[in-house]
Design an enzyme around this catalytic site. Sequence first.
Site, PDB file in Angstrom:
ATOM      1  N   CYS A 107      -7.681  12.053  -8.579  1.00  0.00           N
ATOM      2  CA  CYS A 107      -6.687  10.990  -8.506  1.00  0.00           C
ATOM      3  C   CYS A 107      -5.329  11.471  -9.018  1.00  0.00           C
ATOM      4  CB  CYS A 107      -7.189   9.756  -9.256  1.00  0.00           C
ATOM      5  SG  CYS A 107      -6.320   8.233  -8.807  1.00  0.00           S
ATOM      6  N   HIS A 108      -4.857  10.989 -10.181  1.00  0.00           N
ATOM      7  CA  HIS A 108      -3.615  11.505 -10.762  1.00  0.00           C
ATOM      8  C   HIS A 108      -3.869  12.693 -11.681  1.00  0.00           C
ATOM      9  CE1 HIS A 108      -2.156   7.490  -9.496  1.00  0.00           C
ATOM     10  NE2 HIS A 108      -0.993   8.103  -9.372  1.00  0.00           N
ATOM     11  N   GLU A 137      -0.279   5.259  -3.419  1.00  0.00           N
ATOM     12  CA  GLU A 137       0.678   4.939  -4.483  1.00  0.00           C
ATOM     13  C   GLU A 137       1.487   3.693  -4.120  1.00  0.00           C
ATOM     14  OE1 GLU A 137       0.825   5.649  -7.922  1.00  0.00           O
ATOM     15  OE2 GLU A 137       0.980   7.741  -7.314  1.00  0.00           O
TER      16      GLU A 137
END
Length: 202
Positions: A107-108, A137
Amino acid sequence: MEEVTGPYYTFTGKGCEVTIASIKGGKVPIDAFSLGEGFKTENDTKFESTGDVKKLESSVAVSTLSPDAFDCIFLAGGHGTVIDFPDGAADIVSKAAAAGKVVAAVCHGPMGLLKATVDGKPLVAGKKVCGFSNEEEAAVIGMRDFKEKIISLEDSLKEAGGEYVPGSMFAPNAVRDGSLITGQNPGSSVKAAELCCEALGL
């Protein structure tokens, strides 16, 4: 939360010993949004009901870790990592990659790969990678009230020389390129961890 709990049970299910670490050590903050209706997973519920959630109260500081002590480093995401990981995780990721360890992020979490280097070159350069997409996002920003502009992880990975491999929005998508593994979104957490196990020969 799923980005911690899914991989945790994937690894422990294969007999791995898991150490939970964070940039500063101590309590790991979890985004309450990830435990809201429609987002909380069976792994999250298990983590709470078994008491494993207490492991988040006393994480070890990343600065105390040595690549010699582990076979794989797995960077869970969350929007906080956009700020914490580029500088806070770069050193340990660089050392792990140089030592030939499996390096993974979901993910991030790939924010922690952006400033990591091997032999003076960006770790992700020329590698197939994924991470939270611009499309995802935009969808999440519509649901949240962010005070600051969110940095594009997809664009940042491309700028660092990575070959971004997109999947469908919010669908599981994980990519392995040698010992580097990345997952696109929370739903990709288990798939990324399974690819780690594959890379480890488990």
